[in-house]
Design an enzyme around this catalytic site. Structure first.
Site, PDB file in Angstrom:
ATOM      1  N   SER A 238       0.833  -1.197   0.000  1.00  0.00           N
ATOM      2  CA  SER A 238       0.000   0.000   0.000  1.00  0.00           C
ATOM      3  C   SER A 238       0.864   1.241   0.000  1.00  0.00           C
ATOM      4  CB  SER A 238      -0.935  -0.019   1.210  1.00  0.00           C
ATOM      5  OG  SER A 238      -0.443   0.856   2.202  1.00  0.00           O
ATOM      6  N   LYS A 239       0.310   2.299  -0.614  1.00  0.00           N
ATOM      7  CA  LYS A 239       1.129   3.503  -0.737  1.00  0.00           C
ATOM      8  C   LYS A 239       1.351   4.188   0.600  1.00  0.00           C
ATOM      9  CE  LYS A 239      -2.737   6.295  -2.447  1.00  0.00           C
ATOM     10  NZ  LYS A 239      -3.319   6.847  -3.652  1.00  0.00           N
ATOM     11  N   ARG A 240       0.514   3.864   1.569  1.00  0.00           N
ATOM     12  CA  ARG A 240       0.726   4.474   2.878  1.00  0.00           C
ATOM     13  C   ARG A 240       1.825   3.770   3.669  1.00  0.00           C
ATOM     14  NH1 ARG A 240      -4.088   5.810   1.574  1.00  0.00           N
ATOM     15  NH2 ARG A 240      -4.812   3.648   1.632  1.00  0.00           N
TER      16      ARG A 240
END
Ligand code: GLU
Length: 460
Positions: A238-240
């Protein structure tokens, strides 16, 4: 003869370009090219709140970086979903006219209340038979038929869905805008898409989309849903949480060829030898061979691939690849001469400056630990003095510099590694660096002797 297949890649420009998206694009690209088909790039830019033009540009640039480009005859696009809003609504109207869809005026709160009262979850098709006319605030819903929907998937085989658990889904919102599921189908249909290869997360949409294809009078495309990428903790990338942006890898000095090769090995094996050129993988990639389990995106392995690809470059190619990573104010030399000697150790292009930075300054910073360690033994200072004396007159090439050092070290009965330590720290300020004798050769006699003498002076 059947028409050539039409594949597509349909990213939403809602952020940096995700490595998982890049892998999907590569799958479509390989298949379109091998089959003599077309790769359509469609930017799904209808979510105005989350889209940004720079992200669209980022996607197009990143695709070009990994070799997917508008110059190729198999490439079509980019097409923009937002340009086809009219067609999306026309299709919705047709579905309404032909009895496949109906208007509903229930608010989410009303739906929740009624579901609670009836002990069910979700929307129970309550407005189906009310015959409501279109009006602002009313949503258009698809009438999900009874029975089952079987999705033929090239990765998973047949996947069966019970229509009974799929609620009458919304096609057009109360404000008159079409939803993603509809826009995506209508575009695929009007763009003549025959094969949809995309991420697993869209599998739950697929029975609904297949119903729309059928209701609109078309054969659905051939589907393929490719498993997600996960991190070391087996959580979806995930980009987070994770480093997922293709652009970031490019900026950190990963080579496009290494990235492409590594991405292709995620969930698919190109054969016994994993390092393979694109031309070979394009020929052998088959969706049927893609592994069903999530694929681990292993940064260490990607970095090892990158090292392999760096070692395959010629010195000139490697110099050119590294140049953008060197500070602007640095000249090409001495880095250009050092390229063959640092090539073996580089894992990313961004590491290049730190391998030679000591050459670009007159007095490199001294690492005290390295210094103290190198000069701790009794032999260190006398040996360095001997080296200075011998190096003042010997031939100045790395072979001679090495054999000269070897002769001297015998006097002190030590090995080459130890014998080099003081010279290295005098030259570089550190205990690690590129091969010493090659570095000396490149730096030249005057500068090398100056640094060694300065070290002796510093010791006193
Ligand atoms: N725009 C969707 C996404 O980026 C892709 C939908 C599709 O490939 O059908 O996830």
């Amino acid at each position: 003869m059947a028409d050539a297949p039409r594949y597509r890649f349909a990213p939403s420009p809602t952020g940096m370009f995700h490595v998982g998206g890049a892998r999907t694009a590569l799958h479509n690209w390989a298949l379109a090219r091998r089959t003599g088909g077309t790769f359509v790039l469609r930017i799904e830019d209808t979510d105005e709140a989350r889209n940004r033009p720079e992200w669209t540009e980022g996607i197009i640039e990143a695709l070009a970086w990994i070799g997917i480009s508008a110059d190729d005859p198999h490439f079509e696009g980019p097409l923009y979903q937002s340009h086809y809003a009219g067609a999306h609504l026309e299709a919705a109207e047709r579905l309404y006219r032909e009895g496949f869809a109906y208007y509903c005026d229930m608010t989410p709160e009303q739906i929740q209340e009624r579901a609670k009262a009836e002990g069910t979850t979700g929307y129970g098709g309550w407005s189906r038979d009310l015959g409501l006319e279109p009006a602002p605030g009313r949503v258009l819903r698809f009438k999900v038929p009874m029975g089952t929907t079987v999705v033929h998937d090239q990765v998973r085989g047949d996947v069966e869905f019970d229509n009974g658990v799929i609620e009458d889904f919304v096609l057009v919102r109360g404000n008159g805008t079409p939803v993603f599921i509809l826009a995506n189908v209508v575009d695929d249909m009007s763009m003549g898409i025959t094969n949809v290869v995309r991420a697993e997360e869209h599998l739950p949409n697929t029975p609904k989309q297949q119903m729309l294809w059928t209701a609109l009078g078309h054969e659905p495309p051939v589907w393929a849903h490719v498993p997600v990428l996960v991190n070391e903790q087996r959580k979806k990338l995930s980009k987070r949480r994770d480093k997922v942006a293709l652009e970031q890898y490019r900026d950190e000095g990963y080579l496009a060829d290494a990235m492409v090769n590594y991405l292709m090995t995620l969930g698919w094996s190109p054969g016994e030898e994993e390092i393979q050129p694109w031309s070979a993988m394009e020929e052998t990639f088959r969706l049927e061979d893609v592994n069903l389990s999530p694929a681990f995106f292993d940064l260490k392995k990607l970095t090892a691939f990158n090292g392999e690809y760096i070692r395959k470059l010629s010195p000139d190619e490697l110099f050119d690849a590294c140049r953008p990573f060197l500070p602007d104010e640095w000249g090409d030399e001495p880095f250009r001469s050092m390229v063959p000697y640092v090539q073996e150790r580089l894992k990313t292009l961004a590491e290049a400056p730190s391998t030679v930075d000591f050459m670009y300054v007159a007095d490199p910073e001294i690492d005290d630990d390295a210094w103290n360690k190198a000069f701790a033994p009794d032999y260190a200072v006398p040996l360095l003095s001997d080296v200075v004396e011998a190096y003042a007159t010997c031939d100045w090439d790395h072979a001679t510099l090495k054999s000269t050092m070897e002769q001297l070290m015998e006097r002190y009965e030590i090995k080459l590694g130890k014998a080099q330590a003081a010279t290295r720290v005098a030259l570089t300020g550190r205990s690690v660096g590129p091969p010493l004798f090659e570095a000396l050769e490149v730096m030249g006699r005057d500068e090398s002797l100056r640094r060694m003498r300065a070290a002796l002076e510093r010791i006193g």
